[in-house]
Design an enzyme around this catalytic site. Structure first.
Site, short mmCIF file in Angstrom:
data_model
loop_
_atom_site.label_atom_id
_atom_site.label_comp_id
_atom_site.label_asym_id
_atom_site.label_seq_id
_atom_site.Cartn_x
_atom_site.Cartn_y
_atom_site.Cartn_z
CG HIS A 1 -2.04 2.38 -3.38
ND1 HIS A 1 -2.69 1.23 -3.75
CD2 HIS A 1 -1.54 2.15 -2.14
CE1 HIS A 1 -2.59 0.33 -2.78
NE2 HIS A 1 -1.89 0.86 -1.79
CG ASP B 1 1.62 0.97 0.89
OD1 ASP B 1 0.45 1.06 0.45
OD2 ASP B 1 2.19 -0.12 1.11
CG HIS C 1 1.12 -1.93 -3.83
ND1 HIS C 1 1.97 -0.94 -3.39
CD2 HIS C 1 0.18 -2.07 -2.87
CE1 HIS C 1 1.56 -0.49 -2.22
NE2 HIS C 1 0.47 -1.15 -1.87
NE ARG D 1 -0.15 -1.39 5.24
CZ ARG D 1 -0.91 -0.41 4.78
NH1 ARG D 1 -1.28 -0.39 3.52
NH2 ARG D 1 -1.34 0.53 5.58
C1 SIN Z 1 -1.74 -2.55 0.20
O1 SIN Z 1 -2.27 -1.84 -0.64
O2 SIN Z 1 -0.84 -2.12 0.93
C2 SIN Z 1 -2.23 -3.98 0.36
C3 SIN Z 1 -1.90 -4.88 -0.76
C4 SIN Z 1 -2.60 -6.22 -0.66
O3 SIN Z 1 -3.37 -6.46 0.29
O4 SIN Z 1 -2.37 -7.05 -1.52
#
Ligand code: SIN
Length: 282
Positions: free
Chosen positions: A101, A103, A258, A273
């Protein structure tokens, strides 16, 4: 004598740069910030190891890249509501972000950058995969590019609702604030977008949130979406980030996907995050 610029070493063939020779605990000069943004435009993801930052310093670093998105869905560390805690406890089965996906593309104005740091890592696994949607677009035949430039994609946050059994477990492990998932959010974006900093075109769709092409049926959309996703997922366009304590990663959501790999059952993983909206004036 002029101070040497940032040291950035490519990690993958098409995506990923590792930054050395920088101390992010100090406020960034305007020049360093410009160089980091330029490196982000080029590499899509920057990995910056060995950065032991306080929460204040981490938030200040995020703010140097733009305006922080209010975090209205995730738990947060005390006193820092803008920091999203992405936690999988040792007894959890589900994790956050274990699908390809980008973000928050279901927003009208998608967020330019995400910053992530590792707080607590499992003894093995828990890597994050990244993929360059810029390189994937560049590799398509011209006639396909031409068609894609005419299309728009419908992005929807409904993936949690879509996948019934997993979703039920996910919500049991992380009860949403107020006991309910908020209303769904959707947005329509061109399938091919242009990075304002470089003029490069990007395939702006992702398997996590794009449900169909605007004006097409879901059934008709699925065939073309599946082929495009398969094209993007070629290993050449990817790199894998193996987290270490005190590593910070920042990525450009406008050109990457990612996937947080959920392969560490029985262990805790905790990340922090920041999701960042790029300011219009820089
Ligand atoms: C995310 O999908 O924003 C998190 C990625 C992660 O925790 O590695």
């Amino acid at each position: 004598m002029a101070k040497p610029g940032l040291e950035v070493r490519p990690i993958g063939g098409f995506i990923g740069g590792e930054v050395r020779g920088i101390d992010l605990s100090c406020p960034l000069s305007a020049q360093t910030c410009r160089e980091l943004r330029a490196a982000l435009s080029r590499y899509g993801v920057l990995v910056i190891p060995d950065q032991e930052l306080t929460m204040e310093q981490y938030v200040r670093l995020g703010e140097a890249f733009g305006e922080l998105e209010p975090n209205d869905t995730l738990a947060h560390p005390d006193g820092f509501p803008q920091v999203g805690s992405l936690i999988k406890e040792a007894d959890h089965v589900t994790s956050i972000g274990d699908m390809w996906h980008t973000d928050h593309t279901y927003l009208e104005r998608p967020m330019a950058y995400t910053m992530l740091r590792a707080v607590d890592l499992p003894p093995h696994g828990g890597d994050t995969l990244f993929l360059s949607a810029k390189a994937a677009f560049a590799a398509l035949p011209d006639a396909v590019k031409e068609t894609l430039r005419t299309l728009k994609g419908l992005h929807s946050r409904s993936y949690l609702i879509r996948d019934g059994k997993y979703a039920a477990q996910f919500l049991a492990e992380r009860p949403p604030q107020g006991g309910k998932i908020g209303p769904n959010k959707t947005a329509v974006h061109p399938v091919v977008t242009t990075l304002p900093e470089t003029g490069e075109e990007v395939l702006f769709i992702n398997p996590g949130y794009v449900v169909k092409f605007d004006g097409w049926s879901a059934k008709l959309s699925q065939g073309l979406l599946d082929s495009l996703f398969e094209h993007c997922l070629q290993p050449e366009f990817q790199f894998r980030l193996r987290w270490r304590e005190n590593t910070i990663a920042i990525w450009d959501n406008r050109q990457t996907w990612h996937f947080a790999v959920n392969d560490y059952q029985g262990h805790r993983r905790s990340m922090q995050r920041l999701v960042i909206d790029k300011r219009g004036d820089d």
